[in-house]
Design an enzyme around this catalytic site. Structure first.
Site, PDB file in Angstrom:
ATOM      1  N   VAL A  70      -8.430  10.655-107.113  1.00 10.39           N
ATOM      2  CA  VAL A  70      -7.019  10.966-106.833  1.00 10.39           C
ATOM      3  C   VAL A  70      -6.349  11.430-108.125  1.00 10.39           C
ATOM      4  O   VAL A  70      -6.386  10.726-109.139  1.00 10.39           O
ATOM      5  CB  VAL A  70      -6.279   9.742-106.246  1.00 10.39           C
ATOM      6  CG1 VAL A  70      -4.836  10.100-105.910  1.00 10.39           C
ATOM      7  CG2 VAL A  70      -6.996   9.219-104.996  1.00 10.39           C
ATOM      8  N   ASP A  96      -9.106   0.121 -92.384  1.00 10.99           N
ATOM      9  CA  ASP A  96      -9.322  -0.408 -93.727  1.00 10.99           C
ATOM     10  C   ASP A  96      -8.002  -0.905 -94.323  1.00 10.99           C
ATOM     11  O   ASP A  96      -7.656  -0.596 -95.463  1.00 10.99           O
ATOM     12  CB  ASP A  96      -9.966   0.656 -94.618  1.00 10.99           C
ATOM     13  CG  ASP A  96     -10.684   0.045 -95.827  1.00 10.99           C
ATOM     14  OD1 ASP A  96     -10.950  -1.180 -95.808  1.00 10.99           O
ATOM     15  OD2 ASP A  96     -10.970   0.791 -96.779  1.00 10.99           O
TER      16      ASP A  96
HETATM   17  N1  LIG Z   1      -0.285   8.968-102.731  1.00 14.90           N
HETATM   18  C1  LIG Z   1      -0.574   8.281-103.829  1.00 14.90           C
HETATM   19  N2  LIG Z   1       0.352   8.164-104.804  1.00 14.90           N
HETATM   20  C2  LIG Z   1       0.062   7.481-105.933  1.00 14.90           C
HETATM   21  N3  LIG Z   1      -1.124   6.878-106.184  1.00 14.90           N
HETATM   22  C3  LIG Z   1      -2.081   6.977-105.244  1.00 14.90           C
HETATM   23  C4  LIG Z   1      -1.872   7.675-104.033  1.00 14.90           C
HETATM   24  N4  LIG Z   1      -3.007   7.599-103.290  1.00 14.90           N
HETATM   25  C5  LIG Z   1      -3.880   6.871-103.996  1.00 14.90           C
HETATM   26  N5  LIG Z   1      -3.339   6.499-105.177  1.00 14.90           N
HETATM   27  C6  LIG Z   1      -3.983   5.717-106.238  1.00 14.90           C
HETATM   28  O1  LIG Z   1      -5.316   6.167-106.376  1.00 14.90           O
HETATM   29  C7  LIG Z   1      -6.211   5.066-106.290  1.00 14.90           C
HETATM   30  C8  LIG Z   1      -7.477   5.514-105.580  1.00 14.90           C
HETATM   31  O2  LIG Z   1      -7.172   5.755-104.231  1.00 14.90           O
HETATM   32  P1  LIG Z   1      -8.284   5.895-103.123  1.00 14.90           P
HETATM   33  O3  LIG Z   1      -7.593   5.931-101.825  1.00 14.90           O
HETATM   34  O4  LIG Z   1      -9.163   7.028-103.440  1.00 14.90           O
HETATM   35  O5  LIG Z   1      -9.189   4.655-103.373  1.00 14.90           O
HETATM   36  P2  LIG Z   1      -9.185   3.158-102.887  1.00 14.90           P
HETATM   37  O6  LIG Z   1      -8.297   2.968-101.700  1.00 14.90           O
HETATM   38  O7  LIG Z   1      -8.862   2.308-104.081  1.00 14.90           O
HETATM   39  O8  LIG Z   1     -10.690   2.963-102.536  1.00 14.90           O
HETATM   40  P3  LIG Z   1     -11.444   3.371-101.192  1.00 14.90           P
HETATM   41  O9  LIG Z   1     -11.011   4.736-100.836  1.00 14.90           O
HETATM   42  O10 LIG Z   1     -12.849   3.292-101.572  1.00 14.90           O
HETATM   43  O11 LIG Z   1     -11.031   2.334-100.207  1.00 14.90           O
HETATM   44  C9  LIG Z   1      -5.444   3.998-105.526  1.00 14.90           C
HETATM   45  O12 LIG Z   1      -5.837   2.718-105.890  1.00 14.90           O
HETATM   46  C10 LIG Z   1      -4.020   4.247-105.923  1.00 14.90           C
HETATM   47  O13 LIG Z   1      -3.716   3.523-107.094  1.00 14.90           O
END
Ligand SMILES: Nc1ncnc2c1ncn2[C@@H]1O[C@H](COP(=O)(O)OP(=O)(O)OP(=O)(O)O)[C@@H](O)[C@H]1O
Length: 390
Positions: A70, A179
């Site tokens: 991200v 999830d």
């Molecule tokens: N829209 C957003 N705005 C700000 N930060 C974000 C946003 N989306 C995700 N993030 C940040 O990016 C990190 C990674 O997000 P991602 O959804 O890829 O992984 P995750 O939820 O931690 O893991 P997984 O997808 O394996 O469950 C998140 O922990 C969050 O801190």
């Protein structure tokens, strides 16, 4: 799982490693990108050498999840900051995974709700899928939990009501998140609004049937419903179980089901009984305890049946807790006001000065008259003695 944070969120620590390990997504073999290469938008491993993905200029890496990286990025045309989730190259190499990522992102993009992060665009760049979404400022519930350990019931009811409201909107479109966990629930700093993130595992109920036939288990064991843990068909009530798990964790400081590894957690979720929430949180509002225990019922038929129903119940509890909180605050300030004069008069040092002045200077007028009379008598006696001597 945030690994780099431009907004001052914590970086990895031994604790993070634990969290990452214990929240490991089953069925996900793609967490292979190294931190160092992930941090730079021009790093060699993601193949985005130009620092651009479609019309988005990559600024820095916000975090790395199971499926993607991200980035904070700028939409060059609209000049707005977005969060850009780009599928990891090693995952994008799999055509099936690519298709599924895009299909799921498209379903999530259909939801327009204040408790769900807004998806602006879903696309592919050089064969790598990406999602542009609202860039959120604040922290995830996981981060809040790390700081605070437990969260007070009034706030938990508020968070739960917002998540249930967002889920109701998704469920209405036939979309199941699958999830729900503290990492995927975001608290917006300025508004206090909760946003559900990452419909990465979300399925429409129909596509889930196909997934179940393939016997795969996807999700995060500690918050996963028993039916999801056993790869049975799941419906929207699976999200309600996960919500119950998260609320339990927020109140008590730990999940209702744990285990030394993913496999034993899965067994516990499906077979073990959890300690009722009022046992681990004494003095809990009984209605809040009841709904959380019901959300955690092993059988979906024994849970509240819709997210809307959960949202409504939590809204009533929230109102009650808020009213109690206000009443306590009012009483507290009344007690403090009432205590003020008592404290003042009991302290000689703070006795009002006028009273001291008045007692220090006043003499009874009668005494003065007696003294004056005695004086005159003495002078008279002396005069008499002088005259009789002569
Ligand atoms: N829209 C957003 N705005 C700000 N930060 C974000 C946003 N989306 C995700 N993030 C940040 O990016 C990190 C990674 O997000 P991602 O959804 O890829 O992984 P995750 O939820 O931690 O893991 P997984 O997808 O394996 O469950 C998140 O922990 C969050 O801190």
């Amino acid at each position: 799982m945030t690994q780099n944070d431009p907004r001052g969120r914590q970086g990895p620590s031994p604790d993070d490693e634990l969290t990452i390990a214990s929240n490991e997504t089953v069925g996900d073999a793609s967490r292979t990108l190294s931190d160092a290469s992930a941090r730079s938008p021009n790093g060699p491993q993601h193949g985005l050498g130009s620092g651009h993905v479609a019309e988005y200029r990559l600024i820095d890496v916000i975090g790395v999840g199971g499926m993607g990286i991200v980035y904070r990025a700028e939409d060059a045309r609209l000049r707005r900051t977005v969060a850009l989730k780009v599928m990891k190259p090693e995952v994008a190499a799999n055509a099936m995974a690519r298709k599924r990522f895009l299909r799921e992102a498209e379903s999530a993009a259909r939801i327009d709700h204040e408790n769900i992060v807004t998806i602006y665009q879903v696309g592919e760049h050089d064969g790598v899928p990406f999602i542009a979404m609202g860039y959120l400022v604040g922290e995830s519930l996981r981060q809040k939990l790390k700081r605070e350990g437990r969260i007070e019931p009034r706030i938990v009811a508020n968070i739960g009501r917002q998540v249930a409201t967002g889920l109701a909107a998704a469920h209405q479109l036939g979309l199941i998140h699958r999830d729900i966990k503290p990492e995927n629930l975001w608290l917006e700093a300025e508004t206090g609004r909760v946003k559900i993130l990452d419909f990465g595992l979300a399925r429409t109920q129909e596509s889930d049937m196909r997934l179940t036939q393939s016997g795969m288990v996807l999700g995060t064991p500690k918050y996963m419903s028993p039916e999801q843990a056993t790869a049975k068909t799941v419906d929207h009530r699976s999200d309600l179980f996960s919500l119950g798990s998260v609320l339990y964790h927020l109140l008590s400081g730990h999940e209702p089901f744990g285990g030394k590894d993913s496999a034993s957690t899965l067994i516990n979720v499906t077979q073990a009984e959890f300690a009722p929430v009022e046992k681990v949180c004494p003095h809990l509002n009984p209605a809040l305890g009841r709904i959380i225990n019901r959300l955690l019922a092993k059988h979906p038929a024994k849970r509240p049946q819709t997210a809307r129903e959960v949202a409504m119940t939590l809204a009533e509890i929230e109102q009650q807790l808020e009213a109690e909180y206000q009443e306590n605050a009012r009483r507290q300030s009344l007690t403090e006001t009432a205590e003020l004069p008592a404290t003042a008069s009991s302290s000689p040092a703070s006795a009002p000065i006028p009273i001291n002045v008045s007692t220090a200077t006043g003499k009874p007028p009668l005494l003065s008259l007696v003294l004056l009379g005695l004086g005159i008598l003495l002078v008279g006696l002396l005069l008499l003695a002088f005259l009789s001597a002569n």
